[in-house]
Scaffold this motif. Structure first.
Motif, PDB file in Angstrom:
ATOM      1  N   SER A   6       0.846  -1.192   0.000  1.00 24.10           N
ATOM      2  CA  SER A   6       0.000   0.000   0.000  1.00 24.10           C
ATOM      3  C   SER A   6       0.879   1.239   0.000  1.00 24.10           C
ATOM      4  O   SER A   6       2.102   1.142   0.158  1.00 24.10           O
ATOM      5  CB  SER A   6      -0.912  -0.003   1.229  1.00 24.10           C
ATOM      6  N   GLY A   7       0.236   2.393  -0.179  1.00 22.16           N
ATOM      7  CA  GLY A   7       0.959   3.646  -0.099  1.00 22.16           C
ATOM      8  C   GLY A   7       1.236   4.312  -1.431  1.00 22.16           C
ATOM      9  O   GLY A   7       1.797   5.403  -1.474  1.00 22.16           O
ATOM     10  N   GLY A   8       0.880   3.656  -2.515  1.00 21.95           N
ATOM     11  CA  GLY A   8       1.097   4.269  -3.816  1.00 21.95           C
ATOM     12  C   GLY A   8       0.153   5.428  -4.052  1.00 21.95           C
ATOM     13  O   GLY A   8      -0.761   5.684  -3.264  1.00 21.95           O
ATOM     14  N   GLY A   9       0.399   6.140  -5.148  1.00 15.22           N
ATOM     15  CA  GLY A   9      -0.456   7.264  -5.474  1.00 15.22           C
ATOM     16  C   GLY A   9       0.137   8.114  -6.561  1.00 15.22           C
ATOM     17  O   GLY A   9       1.103   7.704  -7.226  1.00 15.22           O
ATOM     18  N   LEU A  10      -0.444   9.294  -6.730  1.00 19.03           N
ATOM     19  CA  LEU A  10       0.015  10.258  -7.729  1.00 19.03           C
ATOM     20  C   LEU A  10       0.770  11.367  -7.023  1.00 19.03           C
ATOM     21  O   LEU A  10       0.264  11.957  -6.059  1.00 19.03           O
ATOM     22  CB  LEU A  10      -1.187  10.824  -8.488  1.00 19.03           C
ATOM     23  N   VAL A  11       1.965  11.663  -7.495  1.00 15.02           N
ATOM     24  CA  VAL A  11       2.792  12.696  -6.878  1.00 15.02           C
ATOM     25  C   VAL A  11       3.544  13.447  -7.973  1.00 15.02           C
ATOM     26  O   VAL A  11       3.833  12.879  -9.044  1.00 15.02           O
ATOM     27  CB  VAL A  11       3.765  12.059  -5.860  1.00 15.02           C
ATOM     28  N   GLN A  12       3.848  14.699  -7.720  1.00 15.66           N
ATOM     29  CA  GLN A  12       4.623  15.475  -8.685  1.00 15.66           C
ATOM     30  C   GLN A  12       6.101  15.121  -8.582  1.00 15.66           C
ATOM     31  O   GLN A  12       6.578  14.673  -7.527  1.00 15.66           O
ATOM     32  CB  GLN A  12       4.431  16.958  -8.433  1.00 15.66           C
ATOM     33  N   ALA A  13       6.804  15.334  -9.649  1.00 15.24           N
ATOM     34  CA  ALA A  13       8.247  15.106  -9.653  1.00 15.24           C
ATOM     35  C   ALA A  13       8.894  15.900  -8.525  1.00 15.24           C
ATOM     36  O   ALA A  13       8.544  17.057  -8.284  1.00 15.24           O
ATOM     37  CB  ALA A  13       8.840  15.507 -10.991  1.00 15.24           C
ATOM     38  N   GLY A  14       9.816  15.251  -7.837  1.00 15.02           N
ATOM     39  CA  GLY A  14      10.468  15.851  -6.683  1.00 15.02           C
ATOM     40  C   GLY A  14       9.795  15.537  -5.370  1.00 15.02           C
ATOM     41  O   GLY A  14      10.355  15.801  -4.298  1.00 15.02           O
ATOM     42  N   GLY A  15       8.612  14.960  -5.433  1.00 14.74           N
ATOM     43  CA  GLY A  15       7.866  14.622  -4.233  1.00 14.74           C
ATOM     44  C   GLY A  15       8.293  13.300  -3.617  1.00 14.74           C
ATOM     45  O   GLY A  15       9.249  12.662  -4.078  1.00 14.74           O
ATOM     46  N   SER A  16       7.554  12.911  -2.578  1.00 18.30           N
ATOM     47  CA  SER A  16       7.881  11.698  -1.827  1.00 18.30           C
ATOM     48  C   SER A  16       6.650  10.831  -1.601  1.00 18.30           C
ATOM     49  O   SER A  16       5.524  11.338  -1.546  1.00 18.30           O
ATOM     50  CB  SER A  16       8.470  12.056  -0.455  1.00 18.30           C
ATOM     51  N   LEU A  17       6.909   9.554  -1.466  1.00 22.15           N
ATOM     52  CA  LEU A  17       5.894   8.586  -1.061  1.00 22.15           C
ATOM     53  C   LEU A  17       6.561   7.549  -0.181  1.00 22.15           C
ATOM     54  O   LEU A  17       7.766   7.280  -0.330  1.00 22.15           O
ATOM     55  CB  LEU A  17       5.272   7.880  -2.271  1.00 22.15           C
ATOM     56  N   ARG A  18       5.774   6.944   0.699  1.00 24.68           N
ATOM     57  CA  ARG A  18       6.283   5.818   1.466  1.00 24.68           C
ATOM     58  C   ARG A  18       5.366   4.623   1.232  1.00 24.68           C
ATOM     59  O   ARG A  18       4.173   4.665   1.543  1.00 24.68           O
ATOM     60  CB  ARG A  18       6.358   6.119   2.967  1.00 24.68           C
ATOM     61  N   LEU A  19       5.943   3.583   0.694  1.00 25.19           N
ATOM     62  CA  LEU A  19       5.206   2.344   0.476  1.00 25.19           C
ATOM     63  C   LEU A  19       5.349   1.445   1.692  1.00 25.19           C
ATOM     64  O   LEU A  19       6.394   1.427   2.353  1.00 25.19           O
ATOM     65  CB  LEU A  19       5.720   1.610  -0.761  1.00 25.19           C
ATOM     66  N   SER A  20       4.296   0.699   1.972  1.00 28.54           N
ATOM     67  CA  SER A  20       4.310  -0.275   3.056  1.00 28.54           C
ATOM     68  C   SER A  20       3.928  -1.630   2.503  1.00 28.54           C
ATOM     69  O   SER A  20       3.133  -1.735   1.564  1.00 28.54           O
ATOM     70  CB  SER A  20       3.323   0.123   4.150  1.00 28.54           C
ATOM     71  N   CYS A  21       4.480  -2.656   3.104  1.00 28.60           N
ATOM     72  CA  CYS A  21       4.132  -4.026   2.735  1.00 28.60           C
ATOM     73  C   CYS A  21       3.912  -4.795   4.029  1.00 28.60           C
ATOM     74  O   CYS A  21       4.868  -5.063   4.762  1.00 28.60           O
ATOM     75  CB  CYS A  21       5.238  -4.665   1.913  1.00 28.60           C
ATOM     76  N   ALA A  22       2.664  -5.110   4.294  1.00 26.72           N
ATOM     77  CA  ALA A  22       2.313  -5.839   5.499  1.00 26.72           C
ATOM     78  C   ALA A  22       2.254  -7.326   5.191  1.00 26.72           C
ATOM     79  O   ALA A  22       1.662  -7.746   4.197  1.00 26.72           O
ATOM     80  CB  ALA A  22       0.965  -5.363   6.026  1.00 26.72           C
ATOM     81  N   ALA A  23       2.869  -8.114   6.046  1.00 27.44           N
ATOM     82  CA  ALA A  23       2.942  -9.555   5.830  1.00 27.44           C
ATOM     83  C   ALA A  23       2.244 -10.316   6.928  1.00 27.44           C
ATOM     84  O   ALA A  23       2.310  -9.939   8.102  1.00 27.44           O
ATOM     85  CB  ALA A  23       4.401  -9.996   5.755  1.00 27.44           C
ATOM     86  N   SER A  24       1.575 -11.357   6.550  1.00 24.77           N
ATOM     87  CA  SER A  24       1.030 -12.273   7.530  1.00 24.77           C
ATOM     88  C   SER A  24       2.035 -13.393   7.737  1.00 24.77           C
ATOM     89  O   SER A  24       2.921 -13.609   6.927  1.00 24.77           O
ATOM     90  CB  SER A  24      -0.287 -12.863   7.029  1.00 24.77           C
TER      91      SER A  24
END
Length: 118
Positions: A6-24
């Motif tokens: 999760s954590g994806g999305g639309l962002v402008q160049a130069g921006g930031s995102l943090r993706l997460s991966c939850a595991a069972s």
């Protein structure tokens, strides 16, 4: 083991995102975990990995200095902090876990879309 990114999305160049991966699964903390990505019309490529127990990290050259992988074993979660994003980072990002001695991963999540606009 199931992986949910999760954590994806639309962002402008130069921006930031943090993706997460939850595991069972109780053995998550023993797995080498990784992120891969696949851009439209291109093959899936390795982005980053983090080992267990040493926590050693590896990155593909194009993201070195901009992305950072980390893990929280207590939360069964691996993260990918992505800074200074570029349009060429646009892709579906997948998390993977449990790397074998041949470099293959046994478990894969469904992926999360990251779109970077110029």
């Amino acid at each position: 083991v199931q992986l949910q990114a999760s954590g994806g999305g639309l962002v402008q160049a130069g921006g930031s995102l943090r993706l997460s991966c939850a595991a069972s699964g109780r053995t998550f903390s023993r797995y080498t975990m990784a992120w891969f990505r696949q851009a439209p019309g291109k093959e899936r490529e390795f982005v980053s990995s983090i080992t267990w127990p040493a926590g050693s990290t590896s990155y593909t050259d194009s993201v070195k200095g901009r992305f950072a992988i980390s893990r929280d074993n207590a939360k069964n979660t691996v993260y990918l902090q992505m800074d200074s994003l570029k349009p060429e980072d646009t892709a579906i990002y997948y998390c993977a876990g449990n790397r074998d001695t041949y470099g293959r991963y046994a478990y894969w999540g469904r992926g999360t879309q990251v779109t970077v606009s110029s």
